[in-house]
Design a protein around this motif. Structure first.
Motif, PDB file in Angstrom:
ATOM      1  N   GLY A  89     -20.559 -17.143 -14.203  1.00 15.15           N
ATOM      2  CA  GLY A  89     -19.222 -16.803 -14.669  1.00 15.15           C
ATOM      3  C   GLY A  89     -18.907 -15.334 -14.441  1.00 15.15           C
ATOM      4  N   GLY A  90     -17.646 -15.077 -14.156  1.00 18.38           N
ATOM      5  CA  GLY A  90     -17.242 -13.706 -13.894  1.00 18.38           C
ATOM      6  C   GLY A  90     -17.408 -13.338 -12.427  1.00 18.38           C
ATOM      7  N   GLN A  91     -17.333 -12.055 -12.156  1.00 17.74           N
ATOM      8  CA  GLN A  91     -17.379 -11.567 -10.786  1.00 17.74           C
ATOM      9  C   GLN A  91     -18.332 -10.382 -10.663  1.00 17.74           C
ATOM     10  OE1 GLN A  91     -13.099 -10.836 -10.609  1.00 17.74           O
ATOM     11  NE2 GLN A  91     -12.961 -12.367  -8.985  1.00 17.74           N
ATOM     12  N   GLY A  92     -18.779 -10.168  -9.449  1.00 17.59           N
ATOM     13  CA  GLY A  92     -19.630  -9.032  -9.157  1.00 17.59           C
ATOM     14  C   GLY A  92     -18.831  -7.763  -8.996  1.00 17.59           C
ATOM     15  N   PRO A  93     -19.482  -6.675  -8.632  1.00 12.51           N
ATOM     16  CA  PRO A  93     -18.785  -5.389  -8.465  1.00 12.51           C
ATOM     17  C   PRO A  93     -17.753  -5.447  -7.347  1.00 12.51           C
ATOM     18  CG  PRO A  93     -21.188  -5.095  -8.526  1.00 12.51           C
ATOM     19  CD  PRO A  93     -20.937  -6.556  -8.396  1.00 12.51           C
ATOM     20  N   LEU A  94     -16.759  -4.578  -7.440  1.00 17.15           N
ATOM     21  CA  LEU A  94     -15.758  -4.465  -6.384  1.00 17.15           C
ATOM     22  C   LEU A  94     -16.416  -3.854  -5.150  1.00 17.15           C
ATOM     23  CD1 LEU A  94     -12.731  -4.711  -5.604  1.00 17.15           C
ATOM     24  CD2 LEU A  94     -12.451  -2.353  -6.432  1.00 17.15           C
ATOM     25  N   MET A  95     -16.289  -4.555  -4.009  1.00 20.37           N
ATOM     26  CA  MET A  95     -16.919  -4.125  -2.770  1.00 20.37           C
ATOM     27  C   MET A  95     -15.855  -3.885  -1.702  1.00 20.37           C
ATOM     28  SD  MET A  95     -20.132  -4.402  -3.721  1.00 20.37           S
ATOM     29  CE  MET A  95     -21.024  -4.239  -2.164  1.00 20.37           C
ATOM     30  N   THR A  96     -16.243  -3.165  -0.653  1.00 16.81           N
ATOM     31  CA  THR A  96     -15.358  -3.007   0.496  1.00 16.81           C
ATOM     32  C   THR A  96     -16.200  -2.998   1.765  1.00 16.81           C
ATOM     33  OG1 THR A  96     -13.543  -1.697   1.455  1.00 16.81           O
ATOM     34  CG2 THR A  96     -15.378  -0.469   0.503  1.00 16.81           C
ATOM     35  N   TRP A  97     -15.665  -3.585   2.822  1.00 19.65           N
ATOM     36  CA  TRP A  97     -16.389  -3.615   4.100  1.00 19.65           C
ATOM     37  C   TRP A  97     -16.241  -2.286   4.821  1.00 19.65           C
ATOM     38  CZ3 TRP A  97     -19.917  -7.072   5.137  1.00 19.65           C
ATOM     39  CH2 TRP A  97     -19.841  -8.336   4.530  1.00 19.65           C
ATOM     40  N   LEU A  98     -17.332  -1.801   5.377  1.00 19.69           N
ATOM     41  CA  LEU A  98     -17.325  -0.589   6.177  1.00 19.69           C
ATOM     42  C   LEU A  98     -17.522  -0.957   7.637  1.00 19.69           C
ATOM     43  CD1 LEU A  98     -19.567   1.817   4.022  1.00 19.69           C
ATOM     44  CD2 LEU A  98     -17.156   1.201   3.738  1.00 19.69           C
TER      45      LEU A  98
END
Length: 640
Positions: free
Chosen positions: A406-415
């Protein structure tokens, strides 16, 4: 078998000053569940004006703590304490070299370590370490003021007549970034017994005579009561120009056997469960962590002083401790600019650096975190978008992976994939940042922020892992603050749990991946340019007005070109690599540099207690993987 219990408390007041230049810290060393465990207390009294003194004292405390934590336990603890002072002084040297406006800053320092029933200390300057035993108040550490010098000369049988116009309070030794004239660091510890009360303080406590200190301390039932009563007595004295005052009190609650000091070959048996350390509440509201200075710290070095010292030496010569029984340079007054220096109207921090102004008074206002704004663009639990995992074909933009629990992981961004020159670029950069070498890296995802307290709490609850003690639990148990006091082992465990929860591959980034992400296409010292500037990150010399004792909110400052926040400052970030003394033989594909000294893992980015040099994109630090401190955090990477 020896047992001993401690009650430890500390606090401070501004006195008649409208700013605070003292810094203090009470912390635990080692593993509380192992035989090797201790408590460390430190007080640093800043000088050089509002901002500069505050920077120096905070920096000294943080650097000292990191060095001691990194090298504890040790069978040569006195040497570790001595070297920690040199490291703290070196951090001031580096910061002044980077930021001309901080020229002239410095601090005094007194620190002690309680290990079992043994007390060890190191001090520079005129702050105090007192032992109250059987109604007698005994000053344990050396007094590095001019008055202390005169008293030592008299005790040695070579009295010197006080020079007219010289104040007894004038400092002869301090941490200013220059060579330190005197360091008091005895080779043998003091054995504590039940009923002892140890008092560390800045020289603001000098307002009270010894008899008053004894009377007040004898009436106080607890360490916190004693701290509060002493500070109230200083306030009630209402002395003109009352200095900032910081006090830490350590009570020995149970009688212990007078055991011999531990030998260099090992550590005696000890019932660790019997040790209790309790830290007092934070300093009073509105009192930004670390204490201050008066005109007593004149930086003039009159010719008569030089002649006086030379005459004393010629009259028989003498030695002082210097932490080891060796001859040391004769003392000299510490040179500190008078507080009367002012900054021209309209001068900002960058202008001050360019002009080399000696005082930042009025330029930096260190404020507590009570009213911190929300993180720009922060997503609340209620407003979070549906969890998404980008398809391999897209791999662009920000995303969060859904968690099975349940819930979500950390906010990520592609490099994006790319190449860059890794390592130092100037001859003055640290040797372990060379040789500079080109690294080519494939696309991967990186945490937009450092892992937050909320993200780590979810992991801790799910795995039954014990949460580390936070620097300021009342202010950091929110999604907007970075997790800290994290050991490398625990950060690695978090990535494994996150991988299991999401089905993706989360890792601690390699050193190369981290530096590529932090630079974001830049090749300057910092991603925003070659100078630290003002308001770009959270550190003790960053001119932000933030409290230098603790992390600040995630995302408070601008993101770099890759959309990553806080890659410089706030908390240091663990990477996967073991420490190598340089980059000889380092891979060029962005992978982990195998081998090295795996008793130390690498930290990058610098923290809130670091100076400008440690915030550079190329800067490296190292720490034991089984330990964390108030500046150790991390961010995660995700492989395609």
């Amino acid at each position: 078998m020896s047992t001993v219990s401690y009650d430890i408390a500390g606090s401070q007041i501004d006195g008649a000053r409208d700013y605070q230049e003292d810094a203090f810290l009470i912390t635990h060393l080692g593993d509380s569940e192992a035989e090797t465990s201790a408590s460390m207390c430190i007080v640093a009294d800043g000088m050089g004006g509002h901002a500069a003194g505050n920077v120096a004292s905070n920096m000294a405390v943080q650097t000292f703590n990191r060095h001691l934590s990194k090298n504890y336990p040790s069978s040569e603890l006195a040497s570790v304490l001595y070297d920690a002072v040199l490291q703290a002084n070196g951090s001031i040297t580096a910061t002044v070299a980077e930021t001309a406006a901080l020229k002239g800053m410095g601090c005094t320092l007194v620190a002690c370590v309680i290990e079992r029933n043994q007390l060890r200390w190191v001090s520079v300057g005129d702050s105090h370490l007192y032992l109250l035993r059987d109604d007698t108040l005994r000053k344990m550490n050396a007094d590095h003021s001019y008055g202390g010098f005169l008293d030592r000369m008299a005790a040695a049988g070579t009295p010197v007549e006080a020079e007219a116009g010289f104040s007894r309070n004038m400092l002869m030794s301090a941490l200013t970034g220059d060579d330190i004239a005197e360091i008091d660091c005895p080779g043998e510890p003091l054995t504590l017994t039940g009923g002892d009360r140890v008092i560390l303080s800045s020289d603001g406590l000098d307002t009270l005579p010894a008899d008053d200190i004894i009377a007040i301390a004898n009436q106080a039932p607890t360490a916190k009561n004693c701290v509060d009563a002493l500070l109230q007595a200083v306030t009630d004295a209402d002395a003109p120009r009352q200095d900032n005052t910081t006090i830490i009190v350590i009570d020995v609650l149970e009688r212990v056997d007078a055991a011999a000091p531990p030998s260099s070959g090992g550590i005696p048996d000890f019932d660790e469960d019997a040790v209790t350390v309790r830290a007092a509440a934070a300093p009073p509201p509105g009192s930004p962590f670390p204490v201050e200075d008066e005109p007593r710290r004149s930086r003039a070095l009159p010719l008569v002083m030089a002649l006086l010292v030379l005459a004393a030496a010629a009259g028989g010569g003498w030695y002082w401790w210097q932490g080891r029984q060796v001859a040391a340079p004769l003392p000299r007054p510490v040179l500190v600019p008078e507080e009367s220096s002012t900054m021209p109207a309209g001068t900002d921090a960058d202008d001050a650096r360019e002009e080399g102004l000696d005082d930042l008074d009025g330029l930096v206002d260190v404020a507590p975190l009570d009213d911190e704004p929300l993180v720009p663009g922060e997503v609340t639990e209620e407003a979070r978008p549906p969890a998404t995992t980008p398809a391999a074909a897209t791999r662009t933009g920000e995303f969060r992976d859904a968690l099975r629990g349940g819930g979500q992981g950390p906010l990520m961004t592609w490099l994006p994939a790319g190449s860059f020159m890794m390592g130092g670029s100037l001859p003055t950069d640290d040797p372990d940042e060379f040789p500079t070498h080109r690294v080519s890296i494939g696309a991967f995802a990186m945490g937009v922020h450092e892992v937050s307290v909320a993200d780590y709490q979810r992991f801790a609850r799910a795995t039954g892992r014990k949460m580390p003690a936070l620097h300021d639990p009342g202010g950091t148990e929110e999604a907007r603050f970075p997790m800290h006091y994290v050991a490398w082992n625990d950060a690695l465990a978090y990535t494994k749990w996150l991988s299991d929860q999401t089905g993706a591959t989360y890792v601690l980034p390699s050193e190369a991946q981290w530096e590529y992400a932090a630079r974001a296409g830049s090749q300057s010292a910092y991603w925003w340019g070659r100078r630290l500037g003002s308001g770009n990150a959270h550190c003790v010399a960053c001119d932000t007005g933030l409290d230098p004792r603790r992390p600040t909110a995630l995302g408070r400052f601008d993101a770099n070109a890759f959309g990553l926040y806080d890659t410089s400052g706030n908390v240091q970030e663990w990477v996967y690599d073991c420490y190598h003394r340089n980059y000889e033989g380092a891979p060029t594909d962005g992978s982990v540099f195998e081998g090295g000294d795996c008793s130390m893992r690498v930290l990058r980015g610098g923290g809130f207690g670091n100076g400008p040099d440690e915030l550079r994109s190329a800067a490296r630090d190292r720490f034991r993987p089984d330990k964390g401190n108030d500046q150790t955090g991390f961010r995660v990477a995700r492989l395609p």
